[in-house]
Motif scaffolding. Structure first.
Motif, PDB file in Angstrom:
ATOM      1  N   GLN A  92       4.281  10.123  -3.379  1.00  9.39           N
ATOM      2  CA  GLN A  92       4.772  11.415  -3.210  1.00  9.39           C
ATOM      3  C   GLN A  92       4.079  12.666  -3.250  1.00  9.39           C
ATOM      4  O   GLN A  92       4.186  13.298  -1.929  1.00  9.39           O
ATOM      5  CB  GLN A  92       5.440  11.741  -3.794  1.00  9.39           C
ATOM      6  N   ILE A  93       2.808  12.358  -3.312  1.00 10.29           N
ATOM      7  CA  ILE A  93       1.257  13.514  -3.122  1.00 10.29           C
ATOM      8  C   ILE A  93       1.141  13.192  -1.856  1.00 10.29           C
ATOM      9  O   ILE A  93       0.382  13.777  -1.141  1.00 10.29           O
ATOM     10  CB  ILE A  93       0.882  13.167  -4.258  1.00 10.29           C
ATOM     11  N   VAL A  94       1.037  12.090  -1.364  1.00  6.91           N
ATOM     12  CA  VAL A  94       0.599  11.955   0.099  1.00  6.91           C
ATOM     13  C   VAL A  94       1.998  12.285   0.839  1.00  6.91           C
ATOM     14  O   VAL A  94       1.475  12.653   2.146  1.00  6.91           O
ATOM     15  CB  VAL A  94       0.052  10.513   0.562  1.00  6.91           C
ATOM     16  N   SER A  95       2.930  11.872   0.648  1.00  3.72           N
ATOM     17  CA  SER A  95       3.769  12.654   1.646  1.00  3.72           C
ATOM     18  C   SER A  95       3.898  14.692   1.293  1.00  3.72           C
ATOM     19  O   SER A  95       4.203  14.568   2.607  1.00  3.72           O
ATOM     20  CB  SER A  95       5.079  11.975   1.043  1.00  3.72           C
ATOM     21  N   ASP A  96       3.929  14.557   0.400  1.00  2.15           N
ATOM     22  CA  ASP A  96       3.377  16.740   0.223  1.00  2.15           C
ATOM     23  C   ASP A  96       2.624  17.233   0.988  1.00  2.15           C
ATOM     24  O   ASP A  96       2.423  18.343   0.937  1.00  2.15           O
ATOM     25  CB  ASP A  96       3.735  16.942  -0.950  1.00  2.15           C
ATOM     26  N   SER A  97       1.463  16.361   1.125  1.00  2.00           N
ATOM     27  CA  SER A  97      -0.147  17.173   1.440  1.00  2.00           C
ATOM     28  C   SER A  97      -0.013  16.282   3.108  1.00  2.00           C
ATOM     29  O   SER A  97      -0.600  17.679   3.288  1.00  2.00           O
ATOM     30  CB  SER A  97      -1.027  16.373   0.699  1.00  2.00           C
ATOM     31  N   GLU A 105       5.674  11.459  14.148  1.00  4.76           N
ATOM     32  CA  GLU A 105       6.984  10.128  13.570  1.00  4.76           C
ATOM     33  C   GLU A 105       6.051   9.519  12.405  1.00  4.76           C
ATOM     34  O   GLU A 105       4.579   9.576  12.040  1.00  4.76           O
ATOM     35  CB  GLU A 105       6.652   8.836  14.466  1.00  4.76           C
ATOM     36  N   VAL A 106       6.612   9.576  11.802  1.00 12.16           N
ATOM     37  CA  VAL A 106       5.902   8.298   9.972  1.00 12.16           C
ATOM     38  C   VAL A 106       6.022   6.988  10.619  1.00 12.16           C
ATOM     39  O   VAL A 106       8.134   6.147  10.241  1.00 12.16           O
ATOM     40  CB  VAL A 106       6.060   8.719   8.945  1.00 12.16           C
ATOM     41  N   LEU A 107       5.413   5.809  10.589  1.00  5.69           N
ATOM     42  CA  LEU A 107       5.974   4.250  10.851  1.00  5.69           C
ATOM     43  C   LEU A 107       6.161   3.949   8.850  1.00  5.69           C
ATOM     44  O   LEU A 107       4.690   4.210   8.457  1.00  5.69           O
ATOM     45  CB  LEU A 107       5.109   3.177  11.179  1.00  5.69           C
ATOM     46  N   VAL A 108       6.412   3.220   9.246  1.00 10.31           N
ATOM     47  CA  VAL A 108       7.107   2.159   7.730  1.00 10.31           C
ATOM     48  C   VAL A 108       7.658   0.864   8.623  1.00 10.31           C
ATOM     49  O   VAL A 108       8.466   0.855   9.369  1.00 10.31           O
ATOM     50  CB  VAL A 108       7.858   2.820   6.584  1.00 10.31           C
ATOM     51  N   THR A 109       7.499  -0.299   6.719  1.00 16.83           N
ATOM     52  CA  THR A 109       8.297  -1.758   7.277  1.00 16.83           C
ATOM     53  C   THR A 109       9.085  -2.011   6.638  1.00 16.83           C
ATOM     54  O   THR A 109       9.564  -1.067   5.510  1.00 16.83           O
ATOM     55  CB  THR A 109       6.958  -2.484   6.937  1.00 16.83           C
ATOM     56  N   ASP A 110      10.024  -2.742   6.704  1.00 12.96           N
ATOM     57  CA  ASP A 110      11.136  -2.738   6.294  1.00 12.96           C
ATOM     58  C   ASP A 110      11.064  -3.804   4.818  1.00 12.96           C
ATOM     59  O   ASP A 110      11.573  -4.394   4.025  1.00 12.96           O
ATOM     60  CB  ASP A 110      11.785  -3.445   6.995  1.00 12.96           C
ATOM     61  N   HIS A 111       9.746  -3.506   4.033  1.00 14.72           N
ATOM     62  CA  HIS A 111       9.215  -4.446   3.413  1.00 14.72           C
ATOM     63  C   HIS A 111       8.370  -3.764   2.529  1.00 14.72           C
ATOM     64  O   HIS A 111       9.112  -4.066   1.086  1.00 14.72           O
ATOM     65  CB  HIS A 111       8.481  -5.479   3.233  1.00 14.72           C
ATOM     66  N   GLY A 112       8.726  -2.335   2.789  1.00 15.57           N
ATOM     67  CA  GLY A 112       8.384  -1.069   2.280  1.00 15.57           C
ATOM     68  C   GLY A 112       8.831  -1.110   0.689  1.00 15.57           C
ATOM     69  O   GLY A 112      10.334  -1.552   1.022  1.00 15.57           O
ATOM     70  N   TYR A 113       8.473   0.192  -0.053  1.00 10.76           N
ATOM     71  CA  TYR A 113       9.338   0.216  -1.724  1.00 10.76           C
ATOM     72  C   TYR A 113      10.306   0.821  -1.747  1.00 10.76           C
ATOM     73  O   TYR A 113       9.588   1.849  -0.680  1.00 10.76           O
ATOM     74  CB  TYR A 113       8.138   0.936  -1.926  1.00 10.76           C
ATOM     75  N   GLY A 114      11.063   1.138  -1.937  1.00 14.73           N
ATOM     76  CA  GLY A 114      12.303   1.699  -1.452  1.00 14.73           C
ATOM     77  C   GLY A 114      11.926   3.354  -1.967  1.00 14.73           C
ATOM     78  O   GLY A 114      12.317   4.544  -0.984  1.00 14.73           O
ATOM     79  N   ALA A 115      12.324   3.313  -2.980  1.00 14.83           N
ATOM     80  CA  ALA A 115      11.406   5.157  -3.348  1.00 14.83           C
ATOM     81  C   ALA A 115       9.985   5.522  -2.719  1.00 14.83           C
ATOM     82  O   ALA A 115      10.346   6.718  -2.576  1.00 14.83           O
ATOM     83  CB  ALA A 115      10.695   4.826  -5.149  1.00 14.83           C
ATOM     84  N   VAL A 116       9.496   4.832  -2.247  1.00 22.95           N
ATOM     85  CA  VAL A 116       8.758   5.541  -1.424  1.00 22.95           C
ATOM     86  C   VAL A 116       8.902   5.814  -0.234  1.00 22.95           C
ATOM     87  O   VAL A 116       8.927   7.042   0.268  1.00 22.95           O
ATOM     88  CB  VAL A 116       6.930   4.347  -0.813  1.00 22.95           C
ATOM     89  N   THR A 117       9.532   4.693   0.746  1.00 28.24           N
ATOM     90  CA  THR A 117      10.036   5.299   1.854  1.00 28.24           C
ATOM     91  C   THR A 117      11.197   6.529   1.079  1.00 28.24           C
ATOM     92  O   THR A 117      11.048   7.559   2.436  1.00 28.24           O
ATOM     93  CB  THR A 117      10.893   4.100   2.599  1.00 28.24           C
ATOM     94  N   MET A 118      11.484   6.603   0.856  1.00 22.54           N
ATOM     95  CA  MET A 118      12.529   7.921   0.292  1.00 22.54           C
ATOM     96  C   MET A 118      12.030   9.240   0.671  1.00 22.54           C
ATOM     97  O   MET A 118      12.488  10.068   0.610  1.00 22.54           O
ATOM     98  CB  MET A 118      13.391   7.262  -0.703  1.00 22.54           C
ATOM     99  N   GLY A 119      10.733   8.745  -0.077  1.00 20.98           N
ATOM    100  CA  GLY A 119       9.350   9.724  -0.651  1.00 20.98           C
ATOM    101  C   GLY A 119       8.998  10.424   1.009  1.00 20.98           C
ATOM    102  O   GLY A 119       9.119  12.198   1.609  1.00 20.98           O
ATOM    103  N   ILE A 239      -5.083  17.792  -0.066  1.00 16.00           N
ATOM    104  CA  ILE A 239      -4.618  17.322  -1.065  1.00 16.00           C
ATOM    105  C   ILE A 239      -3.690  18.167  -2.500  1.00 16.00           C
ATOM    106  O   ILE A 239      -4.251  19.037  -2.797  1.00 16.00           O
ATOM    107  CB  ILE A 239      -5.004  15.662  -1.963  1.00 16.00           C
ATOM    108  N   GLN A 240      -2.708  18.238  -2.434  1.00 16.01           N
ATOM    109  CA  GLN A 240      -2.387  19.530  -3.422  1.00 16.01           C
ATOM    110  C   GLN A 240      -0.886  18.595  -4.754  1.00 16.01           C
ATOM    111  O   GLN A 240      -0.056  17.013  -4.588  1.00 16.01           O
ATOM    112  CB  GLN A 240      -0.389  20.609  -2.923  1.00 16.01           C
ATOM    113  N   PRO A 241      -1.344  19.232  -5.457  1.00 20.82           N
ATOM    114  CA  PRO A 241      -0.612  18.024  -7.034  1.00 20.82           C
ATOM    115  C   PRO A 241       1.156  19.033  -6.700  1.00 20.82           C
ATOM    116  O   PRO A 241       0.668  19.579  -6.543  1.00 20.82           O
ATOM    117  CB  PRO A 241      -0.586  18.893  -8.284  1.00 20.82           C
ATOM    118  N   THR A 242       2.046  17.622  -7.319  1.00 20.05           N
ATOM    119  CA  THR A 242       3.155  17.881  -6.920  1.00 20.05           C
ATOM    120  C   THR A 242       3.273  19.374  -8.095  1.00 20.05           C
ATOM    121  O   THR A 242       4.497  20.067  -7.746  1.00 20.05           O
ATOM    122  CB  THR A 242       3.995  16.673  -7.171  1.00 20.05           C
TER     123      THR A 242
END
Length: 384
Positions: A92-97, A105-119, A239-242
């Protein structure tokens, strides 16, 4: 069928787990050895003896020392590593920074961890960017995985999120090749190594990802709430803290780590987990866990008449369940609850791409007899 490995002397007694239950899901929440539990409690006792001393004069230096020990263990730059609560927090820190713009576009795979993908989806939605999901077959080769990600890169691809060991499917991705291929195309990489510390030998610096994250509580015997985010030097200023704290002026990593009256005892006890792992023999632990989970996968899959996919060298293995047995995530959770109630076994169960997947783990406290008991009793439960 190969014989299971010989148990490591004394290893089972290091843990305080309920032995009336088959603990076959170490990969989700780990288990903390007795010496680490004692070390964490000692920190808590120290804090309560003089909170003012700990938080105002001790904590920051002690956290930095723990971080340096952990970074050395991972082959990471201590100045480019921050301790965080868990891998999802790191992502989430990366997503927000990472600065995204409309149309990116951001690439993800269908094996990714759900909470990370949602972030990542939330971060994209804020600015009008989009997440592109790359399908990767359950039996895909390393070449096919790399090719699928490279083929998905477009002119607006800014970041790719890939797992080193996938969570729902327990597969090992060729992340070094993926990072190199995407770097050549100008795409930054976020590598999710949530299951890597303590499970695989890793040299984070040599891997060369822009961002790498990992949990210490799963396979490195740390208390829960211990994870790392490593950041390549060019990204650190952004990089910014949440949550902004009084240490924000320090920049990365100090601004990320310091959260006032947070319970830092897990981080400070984490180096003891690394010591336990080394005392047992890290190579011996990895070899034992890999051989035992492969044995468990074979006998449980044979009992269910299921295939045995997976990658060698990983202490978790997947078993695809017969079609129709699990047709939703709710059904997966219901079956898991029945397994706990009727067999007294803890396993991971998920619904992935239209199929149910049972994921087994192995740790030094497990025995071959535990998997044999599951193999004996599970078929009758799944046929109802």
């Amino acid at each position: 069928m190969a014989n299971p490995p010989t148990p490591l002397p004394g290893a089972r007694d290091l843990f305080t787990l309920d032995r009336t239950t088959l603990q076959l899901n170490h990969g989700s929440f780990g288990a903390v050895p007795r010496p680490v539990q004692r070390a964490q409690q000692a920190v808590r006792d120290e804090v309560e003896s003089n909170p003012m001393r700990f938080f105002s004069r001790v904590a920051i230096d002690r956290v930095e020392a723990a971080r340096r020990t952990i970074a050395e263990f991972l082959g990471a730059d201590p100045d480019g590593t921050a301790l965080v609560a868990n891998a999802t927090t790191a992502a989430q820190i990366v997503s927000d920074s990472v600065a995204l713009a409309p149309g990116d576009e951001v690439l993800v795979t269908d094996h990714g961890y759900g909470a990370v993908t949602m972030g990542l989806e939330r971060a994209c939605a804020r600015v009008g960017a989009s997440v592109v999901t790359v399908p990767v077959g359950f039996a895909a080769t390393d070449d096919e995985i790399v090719e699928a990600l490279v083929a998905a890169v477009g002119p607006r691809t800014r970041l790719a999120y890939v797992d080193q060991i996938t969570s729902p499917t327990a597969l090992l991705f060729p992340v070094a090749r993926i990072v190199a291929a995407l770097r050549a195309l100008g795409v930054a990489t976020l590598v999710d190594g949530a299951h890597v510390p303590g499970a695989l030998a890793v040299d984070v610096t040599a891997l060369g990802a822009d961002f790498w994250l990992g949990n210490l509580h799963k396979w490195a015997y740390a208390p829960r709430g211990t994870a790392v985010l490593t950041v390549a030097e060019r990204w650190r200023p952004s990089i910014q803290p949440t949550i902004v704290s009084w240490e924000a002026h320090r920049g990365f990593p100090g601004a990320i780590e310091w959260q006032g009256t947070l319970d830092y005892s897990a981080w400070l006890a984490a180096p003891v987990g690394i010591e336990v792992l080394r005392d047992l023999g890290w190579a011996e632990v990895r070899a034992h866990n890999t051989a035992l989970v492969e044995y468990g996968q074979r006998i449980v899959a044979a009992a269910l008449d299921a295939p045995t996919p997976g990658s060698s060298g990983v202490p978790m293995r997947p078993i695809p369940l017969r079609p129709g047995l699990v047709d939703s995530q709710d059904a997966a959770l219901a079956l898991r609850a029945r397994i706990v109630e009727e067999i007294r076994a803890e396993v991971a169960l998920s619904f992935w791409q239209g199929m149910g997947i049972l994921r087994l783990s192995a740790q030094v406290y497990n025995t071959a007899e535990e998997y044999e008991r599951l193999a004996e009793r599970l078929p009758a439960l799944t046929k109802r």
